[in-house]
Design a protein around this motif. Structure first.
Motif, PDB file in Angstrom:
ATOM      1  N   SER A 134      15.098   4.213  -5.332  1.00 22.17           N
ATOM      2  CA  SER A 134      13.825   4.336  -4.367  1.00 22.17           C
ATOM      3  C   SER A 134      14.545   4.249  -2.957  1.00 22.17           C
ATOM      4  O   SER A 134      15.421   3.698  -2.612  1.00 22.17           O
ATOM      5  N   TYR A 147      11.710  -5.595  -5.657  1.00 17.92           N
ATOM      6  CA  TYR A 147      11.978  -4.088  -6.193  1.00 17.92           C
ATOM      7  C   TYR A 147      13.013  -3.635  -5.136  1.00 17.92           C
ATOM      8  O   TYR A 147      14.017  -2.931  -5.718  1.00 17.92           O
ATOM      9  N   ARG A 196      -0.298   2.800   7.184  1.00 16.72           N
ATOM     10  CA  ARG A 196       1.004   2.517   7.359  1.00 16.72           C
ATOM     11  C   ARG A 196       2.299   3.410   6.952  1.00 16.72           C
ATOM     12  O   ARG A 196       3.352   3.238   7.373  1.00 16.72           O
TER      13      ARG A 196
HETATM   14  N1  CAA Z   1       4.217  -0.613   5.088  1.00 18.59           N
HETATM   15  C1  CAA Z   1       3.849  -1.109   6.462  1.00 18.59           C
HETATM   16  N2  CAA Z   1       3.142  -2.273   6.551  1.00 18.59           N
HETATM   17  C2  CAA Z   1       2.743  -2.939   5.342  1.00 18.59           C
HETATM   18  C3  CAA Z   1       3.169  -2.445   4.091  1.00 18.59           C
HETATM   19  C4  CAA Z   1       3.845  -1.421   4.205  1.00 18.59           C
HETATM   20  N3  CAA Z   1       4.363  -0.839   3.089  1.00 18.59           N
HETATM   21  N4  CAA Z   1       2.681  -3.424   3.187  1.00 18.59           N
HETATM   22  C5  CAA Z   1       1.915  -4.124   3.931  1.00 18.59           C
HETATM   23  N5  CAA Z   1       1.796  -4.119   5.144  1.00 18.59           N
HETATM   24  C6  CAA Z   1       1.160  -4.787   6.185  1.00 18.59           C
HETATM   25  C7  CAA Z   1      -0.268  -4.605   6.145  1.00 18.59           C
HETATM   26  O1  CAA Z   1      -0.984  -3.369   6.895  1.00 18.59           O
HETATM   27  C8  CAA Z   1      -0.758  -5.736   6.932  1.00 18.59           C
HETATM   28  O2  CAA Z   1      -0.477  -5.760   8.223  1.00 18.59           O
HETATM   29  P1  CAA Z   1      -1.966  -6.181   9.365  1.00 18.59           P
HETATM   30  O3  CAA Z   1      -2.165  -7.690   8.762  1.00 18.59           O
HETATM   31  O4  CAA Z   1      -1.579  -5.975  10.491  1.00 18.59           O
HETATM   32  O5  CAA Z   1      -3.007  -5.555   8.684  1.00 18.59           O
HETATM   33  C9  CAA Z   1       0.372  -6.718   6.424  1.00 18.59           C
HETATM   34  O6  CAA Z   1       1.555  -6.237   5.960  1.00 18.59           O
HETATM   35  C10 CAA Z   1      -0.101  -7.998   5.465  1.00 18.59           C
HETATM   36  O7  CAA Z   1      -0.411  -6.960   4.285  1.00 18.59           O
HETATM   37  P2  CAA Z   1      -1.761  -7.568   3.436  1.00 18.59           P
HETATM   38  O8  CAA Z   1      -3.127  -7.747   4.439  1.00 18.59           O
HETATM   39  O9  CAA Z   1      -1.935  -6.251   2.204  1.00 18.59           O
HETATM   40  O10 CAA Z   1      -1.241  -8.777   2.597  1.00 18.59           O
HETATM   41  P3  CAA Z   1      -1.491  -9.176   1.330  1.00 18.59           P
HETATM   42  O11 CAA Z   1      -0.631 -10.509   1.029  1.00 18.59           O
HETATM   43  O12 CAA Z   1      -2.827  -9.088   0.957  1.00 18.59           O
HETATM   44  O13 CAA Z   1      -0.778  -7.931   0.323  1.00 18.59           O
HETATM   45  C11 CAA Z   1       1.090  -6.708  -0.323  1.00 18.59           C
HETATM   46  C12 CAA Z   1       0.504  -7.995   0.527  1.00 18.59           C
HETATM   47  C13 CAA Z   1       0.899  -6.675  -1.965  1.00 18.59           C
HETATM   48  C14 CAA Z   1       2.472  -6.373  -0.256  1.00 18.59           C
HETATM   49  C15 CAA Z   1       0.329  -5.453  -0.190  1.00 18.59           C
HETATM   50  O14 CAA Z   1       0.127  -5.245   1.498  1.00 18.59           O
HETATM   51  C16 CAA Z   1       0.888  -4.102  -0.570  1.00 18.59           C
HETATM   52  O15 CAA Z   1       0.939  -3.851  -1.571  1.00 18.59           O
HETATM   53  N6  CAA Z   1       1.695  -3.420   0.423  1.00 18.59           N
HETATM   54  C17 CAA Z   1       2.380  -2.129  -0.050  1.00 18.59           C
HETATM   55  C18 CAA Z   1       3.932  -2.454  -0.393  1.00 18.59           C
HETATM   56  C19 CAA Z   1       4.476  -1.283  -0.628  1.00 18.59           C
HETATM   57  O16 CAA Z   1       4.920  -0.417   0.252  1.00 18.59           O
HETATM   58  N7  CAA Z   1       4.906  -0.874  -1.924  1.00 18.59           N
HETATM   59  C20 CAA Z   1       5.470   0.193  -2.252  1.00 18.59           C
HETATM   60  C21 CAA Z   1       4.986   0.507  -3.746  1.00 18.59           C
HETATM   61  S1  CAA Z   1       5.382   2.205  -4.075  1.00 18.59           S
HETATM   62  C22 CAA Z   1       6.818   2.103  -4.887  1.00 18.59           C
HETATM   63  O17 CAA Z   1       7.426   1.069  -4.848  1.00 18.59           O
HETATM   64  C23 CAA Z   1       7.501   3.399  -5.242  1.00 18.59           C
HETATM   65  C24 CAA Z   1       8.632   3.688  -4.270  1.00 18.59           C
HETATM   66  O18 CAA Z   1       9.835   3.469  -4.927  1.00 18.59           O
HETATM   67  C25 CAA Z   1       8.509   4.204  -3.054  1.00 18.59           C
END
Ligand code: CAA
Length: 241
Positions: A134, A147, A196
């Motif tokens: 990834s 991850y 984001r």
């Molecule tokens: N990129 C940039 N900023 C991010 C982010 C990302 N991927 N994930 C979270 N943030 C930011 C949020 O926007 C938030 O910022 P603000 O406070 O300024 O609004 C801050 O981080 C905290 O996030 P949450 O309020 O959502 O916090 P939470 O504790 O409720 O959840 C989390 C945290 C579970 C990590 C959730 O934010 C999330 O699921 N984020 C996505 C993470 C991600 O990118 N995962 C990839 C999955 S896809 C994959 O894995 C396939 C691949 O190979 C590419």
């Protein structure tokens, strides 16, 4: 006789696209899946591709599952280690269980699968292995310490095995997809995805599973015999490495 290919996590998302693309390219494909019987049966009904249920995080289950496939289809010449899960959480909230589940599936799963087909590939002096890593293994990702660590580990695994396999005509390569429009990515909170993530992708959209599957078909082909230990990025320009 056409080659036998096994795709882990091969009934949904990127894996389903890989299974189908390999079938279209003439391979006899077996698709592994871990849990979602309904999706697997629907995939089988639609494509005719046989599906085999086991959890890649168990060495014994991999051994039994691969033995079933070899008995039905013959020796495995192509292995696509695609199965992967997320248990996203900021590190200060991440539990040991979230850490271990992801490492066991996304990293140890590659050992569990590859170790069992390696001896046969060496004996027959042919093999093609593609590990689906990834972009987040290359660059790290907040919320994904587990991850990112596993996917970075997949790249080290790929490069070490490529060296061991080369003299036996076994190629081992990795693909690093960026954000692809699958259930896994669509599970990200919508606000995070739209505000984001997508703005960081220069082509301005998520990738499609087919765009990853076509990379796999190339890497397992005879045309790619000189390519081993490489990392092919398919990420819409989000990261150049
Ligand atoms: N990129 C940039 N900023 C991010 C982010 C990302 N991927 N994930 C979270 N943030 C930011 C949020 O926007 C938030 O910022 P603000 O406070 O300024 O609004 C801050 O981080 C905290 O996030 P949450 O309020 O959502 O916090 P939470 O504790 O409720 O959840 C989390 C945290 C579970 C990590 C959730 O934010 C999330 O699921 N984020 C996505 C993470 C991600 O990118 N995962 C990839 C999955 S896809 C994959 O894995 C396939 C691949 O190979 C590419």
């Amino acid at each position: 006789m056409s080659r036998v290919a096994v795709v882990t996590g091969g009934t949904r998302g990127i894996g389903a696209a890989i299974s189908l693309a390999l079938k279209s390219a003439g391979y006899r494909v077996a698709a592994n899946y871990a849990g979602n019987d309904e999706a697997a049966q629907a995939f089988h009904a639609e494509t005719g591709i046989p599906v085999f249920k086991w959890d890649v995080s168990s060495y014994e289950a991999c051994s039994e599952g691969l033995a079933r496939i070899e008995a039905e289809l013959g020796p495995i010449e192509v292995l696509i280690n695609n199965a992967g899960i997320t248990r996203d959480a900021m590190f200060h909230k991440m539990t040991p269980q979230q850490w271990h589940e992801v490492i066991n599936t996304n990293l140890t799963g590659l050992f569990n699968m590859t170790h069992q087909v390696w001896a046969g590939m060496r004996e027959r002096s042919f093999g093609r292995i593609v590990n689906i890593s990834s972009i987040n293994g290359q660059k790290g990702q907040m919320g994904q310490a587990n991850y990112s660590a596993a996917k970075a580990g997949d790249l080290g695994f790929t490069k070490a095995l490529a060296q061991e396999g080369a003299a036996k005509n076994i190629t081992v390569n990795a693909i690093c997809p960026g954000y692809i429009g699958t259930e896994m990515v669509l599970a990200i909170p919508e606000k995070v995805l739209n505000e984001r993530i997508i703005p960081q992708i220069p082509v301005g959209r998520l990738g499609t599973p087919d765009e990853v599957a076509r990379c796999v078909v190339f890497l397992v082909s005879d045309d790619a015999g000189f390519i081993t230990g490489s990392t092919l990025s398919a990420n819409g320009g989000q990261l150049f490495v």
